[in-house]
Design a protein around this motif. Structure first.
Motif, short mmCIF file in Angstrom:
data_model
loop_
_atom_site.label_atom_id
_atom_site.label_comp_id
_atom_site.label_asym_id
_atom_site.label_seq_id
_atom_site.Cartn_x
_atom_site.Cartn_y
_atom_site.Cartn_z
N LYS A 68 0.86 -1.19 0.00
CA LYS A 68 0.00 0.00 0.00
C LYS A 68 0.89 1.23 0.00
N LEU A 69 0.81 2.03 -1.07
CA LEU A 69 1.61 3.25 -1.18
C LEU A 69 0.82 4.46 -0.69
N VAL A 70 -0.46 4.48 -0.99
CA VAL A 70 -1.34 5.58 -0.57
C VAL A 70 -2.59 4.92 0.01
N ASP A 71 -2.94 5.34 1.26
CA ASP A 71 -4.02 4.62 1.94
C ASP A 71 -4.98 5.62 2.57
N PHE A 72 -6.19 5.68 2.06
CA PHE A 72 -7.25 6.55 2.57
C PHE A 72 -7.45 6.38 4.07
N LYS A 73 -7.25 5.18 4.55
CA LYS A 73 -7.52 4.93 5.97
C LYS A 73 -6.50 5.63 6.86
N LYS A 74 -5.34 5.96 6.28
CA LYS A 74 -4.34 6.69 7.07
C LYS A 74 -4.63 8.19 7.09
N ASN A 75 -5.14 8.72 5.98
CA ASN A 75 -5.48 10.16 5.95
C ASN A 75 -6.57 10.36 4.92
N ASN A 76 -7.70 10.84 5.34
CA ASN A 76 -8.82 10.92 4.42
C ASN A 76 -8.67 12.00 3.34
N LEU A 77 -7.62 12.83 3.46
CA LEU A 77 -7.35 13.78 2.38
C LEU A 77 -6.81 13.09 1.12
N HIS A 78 -6.35 11.81 1.28
CA HIS A 78 -5.77 11.11 0.13
C HIS A 78 -6.76 10.93 -1.01
N ILE A 79 -8.06 10.95 -0.70
CA ILE A 79 -9.03 10.70 -1.77
C ILE A 79 -9.66 12.01 -2.23
N LEU A 102 1.57 19.01 -4.21
CA LEU A 102 1.96 20.42 -4.18
C LEU A 102 3.47 20.54 -4.24
N PRO A 103 4.05 20.77 -5.40
CA PRO A 103 5.50 20.86 -5.52
C PRO A 103 6.12 21.88 -4.56
N ASP A 104 5.39 22.95 -4.24
CA ASP A 104 5.95 23.97 -3.34
C ASP A 104 5.86 23.58 -1.87
N GLN A 105 5.00 22.63 -1.55
CA GLN A 105 4.88 22.16 -0.17
C GLN A 105 4.99 20.64 -0.20
N PRO A 106 6.22 20.14 -0.40
CA PRO A 106 6.41 18.72 -0.73
C PRO A 106 5.96 17.75 0.36
N ASP A 107 5.79 18.23 1.62
CA ASP A 107 5.37 17.32 2.67
C ASP A 107 3.89 17.45 3.00
N ALA A 108 3.13 18.18 2.17
CA ALA A 108 1.71 18.39 2.46
C ALA A 108 0.84 17.61 1.49
N ILE A 109 -0.21 16.98 2.02
CA ILE A 109 -1.22 16.36 1.15
C ILE A 109 -2.26 17.43 0.83
N PRO A 110 -2.52 17.72 -0.43
CA PRO A 110 -3.53 18.76 -0.73
C PRO A 110 -4.94 18.21 -0.55
N TYR A 111 -5.90 19.16 -0.45
CA TYR A 111 -7.32 18.81 -0.34
C TYR A 111 -7.97 19.17 -1.66
N VAL A 112 -8.53 18.16 -2.34
CA VAL A 112 -9.12 18.37 -3.67
C VAL A 112 -10.50 17.71 -3.70
N PHE A 122 -6.44 10.81 -6.45
CA PHE A 122 -5.77 10.69 -5.15
C PHE A 122 -4.90 11.92 -4.91
N CYS A 123 -4.78 12.30 -3.64
CA CYS A 123 -3.89 13.39 -3.25
C CYS A 123 -2.78 12.80 -2.40
N LEU A 124 -1.57 13.28 -2.60
CA LEU A 124 -0.45 12.76 -1.83
C LEU A 124 0.64 13.80 -1.75
N THR A 312 -4.63 21.87 3.11
CA THR A 312 -3.65 20.78 3.05
C THR A 312 -3.70 20.03 4.38
N SER A 313 -2.97 18.95 4.42
CA SER A 313 -2.88 18.16 5.66
C SER A 313 -2.14 18.90 6.76
N LEU A 314 -1.48 20.01 6.42
CA LEU A 314 -0.77 20.77 7.46
C LEU A 314 -1.73 21.62 8.30
#
Lengths: 424, 424, 424
Positions: A68-79, A102-112, A122-124, A312-314
């Motif tokens: 599992k590389l991307v998992d909705f159950k870990k963070n619901n922003l992934h979907i 988000l290339p400018d915020q490489p550690d943030a999962i965006p909300y789409v 998927f967002c990652l 974002t997840s931040l």
């Protein structure tokens, strides 16, 4: 409030569905009077139609080895919100069409989200995206998009008058804290406080709705009554971080809500940011639309769209703090207290009264007592029955809450008379 | 336009006389509908009387050897306007009483007139003046000052409504270009363009008159009708050089003409100079006089009295350029287009419409398309039937001409409704 | 004026008593029409009661050797106003409870009163206070506090109209010069000048009263008539030093008095200080109180409370100078002249008149004559019957007094017409 936010944070909210209902039920536990309402998919609301209900059960991306590389159950922003169900094997290139980062915020999962056009994604974090190597990927979205209901919560606290103060907040954002768990938890706390007021002058109408479609649906059902009764109100959003306060006006910018919001913020945080109607972006877009014209302003902390962690997840529960929420609560409560207590005052004597006789001069003369006497005399000098206490607070540049005790003292001493309306 | 200016430049115009008629006939060739009118000398016009007609045939100063030192035929600025006929031999000292030059601009011939007190004189460069040696000079002015007519041109282009847009320019200046051939040629070009509009909403009244006495005469003949029908208008002068734009208000500064002029200039040349009524100096002095009160403002490039070449031979067709004239034309045309197209707009749906459904969201998301969508949403948010499109353009800080296409799109999609009048 | 101030300076004035009467009698010698009125102690005036009359005959502090350390006869500021009679031997510690000095201004005797609570005390320089050694002191105040009268002076100069200009100044301060002998002497000089005007348009009501209680008593007796008739007025105080001018508005700040005061000061002393209603502190507190609402503003030099010598023995006749008083007089006289001469003007011709014909253009063209012509043309351009001469002076940024001659010339030439009222 922060612990409520912690409880609510993991729930996967969207425009419709289970997450909204769970959230409303949690709030109902705190305010049992809250009514949970539902409107069927397909209902027309002005130019809009209530969408299908979205159920998301699981979603992930596996590599060819089944990891599992991307998992909705870990963070619901992934979907991506309102994604259609899929179960596909794709190449990296094909997959990338459906990935958001988000290339400018490489550690943030965006909300789409993609509410109104059929799509999936998927967002990652950008870091994760860049770690993907060419190969085949298994993509699964176990979701359902079918007729159901749109839910919202409504709380009405009757007051002495039918005239209403309207508070609106939204419960359609998944795991983000300032935008938007701060709004629902602060509104819940305000509701609890308002319930304790036994002598409310105004009736309070408080709604917990999905943004945009929710306010449109609510307006379509209540607009005539709201236009008649609502004298002030606030869209409650982004009230949880510790940064500066901000203000967004109603369309015309001159309603009671605007005057009160500006007064509170000027005396709470003189450096507050003053946005314009052109910076709008939440439900005031509907409440203040032409022909709707409700007097709704926004008192916020860091405004949506204006802080780096936004959408974002931040935007998490480290950004939103207990003191941040308390500050948002305090400002809104002050605003409501002003509206509740804003009377017109009329001096009962001509010329200045003799305060000494009445023991209204402090016996001990300190810097603070001097300030009090000046405030009292300045206030009296404007009590002509034409100025409300808020007008006077503005004219003499004192916070409203610094004047209520003085006003009460003067009323007790028969030097002032309260009028509910402006003297003609 | 520049070639028209070249043709008209050598003609010796004045308040009255042959030069004015030649100029009007030239313009009549370009706009056959132009009516050339004449008013007899001696006609009373409010506090004024139409002066005698002035005919100038020749004028020169010879030295004792018969050498022409100053020759009207070389530059018609050499003669003081409305000079009486003379044929005299004078000493240098006597002659100097009648010579005008500019010590600070030694290579410029000044422009001098003496319309209302009997006099004669020559204008020359200060260099030439200083080269004159003591001796006897032969001065000849072959002129005539006798009852005749004052001429002006009038063009009326009917529109759907009787309400009028009034354009006025003046044709009484001899060989000078910015002040004033730019006004007549730009007005001629505007007239040609207006003729091509088949669906003019307003009626256009366009006059080519001698300054001051001409506008006073024209007002004395038409004032009641003009006061009733003119809703906006411009005094067109100094619109030909390449320097910055400038604005001079109507007396009260708050007419439709003022709002439009300010809007056009703000979006055309943000650094435009904003003069006040106290800086006035052209026919707005009459059009906006107390009791006349027409809504006339001025959109100019370098304003009369404010540029070094003003009222000298240096105000020529190098100072006035094709691009300068085009800029003046464009600004005035934009102003007229705004007045023609300024409707009141009312949203047909409550709350925001769903633009996606209607394909009003751009499929390609670029910076420009984002700007367009923001402009569209901002515009919609003000379409309450109380704001005109110009009001909205000001409220959302977009140029009017950037909004007309958007308005048309929204009207086509039945999202907006045009109102000719403000909703009560 | 300065010599009157010298005569009046030594008199020990207070709210009531001999000093007030002596002062009013001195003024009555200069203006025999002044009526001296008296109101018995105990009379109710709105929320106040006229206090007992205070008579002070002598007051001193002796040391145990019988040396006079503080002597009322040397400076009447030494005694706290309205002190009760005492004759006591006290220790230094006991005495100090009743001594007032200013540590920051060690050579100044402060001014202290205790009108409305029974008390006694002495004021002295801080230098003197610090020189006192432990020991026993003999304190004597030979004073009386018993029913009597409150006195004030009233002068009414009838004009063509019943409408009134109200001037008020106060005569309750002992030996201090700017605050407050400057007010009474300037008001006396203004009264003498107003008497010489044979064609006063307005009626003038001028009062010399004790501050606060005097204005309250006067209002309680005249309020209905004043509210009906007073169209403008000034509280005259602090008009005697040579420092900058200052302005304090009426409560609403938009009365004729305010407009006139601002106009005069702008053209007299462009750096004048503009205070707000929150800085008030004299009888405007009563005249502009809610429900009283008279149009009273203040034109001052150094404002009470705002200059270092305020309410001390340093506020003397060196601080107040002949030129200082003259400046205060001139500014107030200009203000009154504006009110007297402020007519509405209407042009009698449409468009600009032909001034040349009428000899209204200066024959000699100088910088000053150019300014005059511009002022004339600018003025004419606003004579629409809606603007008063004061409005026009503001619009064209010229001092009112520079326009009256021009207006008269134009009226003589039948180009302007005077209207007493705004044209509808």
């Amino acid at each position: 409030m922060h612990s409520w936010a912690k409880d609510l944070f993991p729930i996967c909210r969207s425009l419709t569905g289970l997450g909204v209902r769970e959230t409303l039920q949690y709030i109902q536990c705190l305010i049992p009077e809250l009514k949970i309402c539902s409107v069927p998919s397909g209902t027309q609301a002005f130019d809009w139609i209530v969408p299908n209900e979205w159920t998301i059960r699981d979603a992930f991306i596996d590599d060819s080895a089944g990891t599992k590389l991307v998992d909705f159950k870990k963070n619901n922003l992934h979907i991506v919100g309102y994604s259609e169900p899929v179960d596909l094997w794709l190449t990296l290139e094909e997959l990338k069409q459906h990935l958001h980062s988000l290339p400018d915020q490489p550690d943030a999962i965006p909300y789409v989200t993609s509410y109104y056009s059929k799509n999936w994604g998927f967002c990652l974090t950008h870091e994760k995206l860049q770690s993907l190597v060419p190969g085949r990927y298994h993509v699964v979205i176990d979701a359902e998009l079918k007729p159901g209901v749109l839910n919202y919560g409504e709380l009405i606290l009757p007051g002495e008058l039918d005239q209403e103060i309207f508070l609106s907040t939204y419960i359609c954002h998944p795991s983000m804290a300032n935008n938007e768990l701060s709004g629902p938890v602060v509104t819940t706390a305000l509701s609890q406080w308002l319930k304790t007021l036994t002598d409310r002058k105004y009736t309070y109408r408080i709604v917990f709705i999905p943004e945009t479609i929710g306010s449109i649906v609510y307006l379509s059902q209540n607009i005539e009554y709201l236009k008649e009764q609502v004298i002030a109100g606030f869209n409650i959003t982004c009230v949880g971080d510790d940064r500066c306060f901000s203000y967004l006006p109603s369309r015309n910018g001159n309603t009671l809500s605007d005057l009160v919001a500006l007064h509170v913020l000027k005396h709470t945080d003189p450096d507050f940011i003053r946005y314009t109607w052109l910076d709008r972006g939440s439900d005031e877009r509907q409440y203040c639309a032409p022909g709707v014209d409700l007097p709704i302003a926004s008192i916020m902390r860091s405004k949506y769209g204006e802080y780096p962690e936004y959408h974002t997840s931040l935007d998490d529960l480290e950004l939103v703090t207990p003191t941040g929420l308390q500050g948002g609560y305090d400002a809104l409560r002050k605003a409501i207290e002003i509206i509740e207590n804003n009377v017109y005052l009329k001096s009962t004597v001509l010329c200045e009264p003799q305060l000494g006789n009445r023991g209204l001069y402090p016996t001990l003369s300190t810097k603070e007592s001097g300030r009090q006497v000046r405030a009292m005399m300045n206030m009296l000098s404007y009590c002509d029955g034409q100025n409300s206490l808020l007008d006077i607070a503005e004219l003499i540049d004192e916070p409203f809450w610094g004047l209520t005790t003085i006003a009460d003292q003067l009323i007790e001493n028969d030097l002032l008379q309260k009028l509910e309306k402006k003297r003609e």
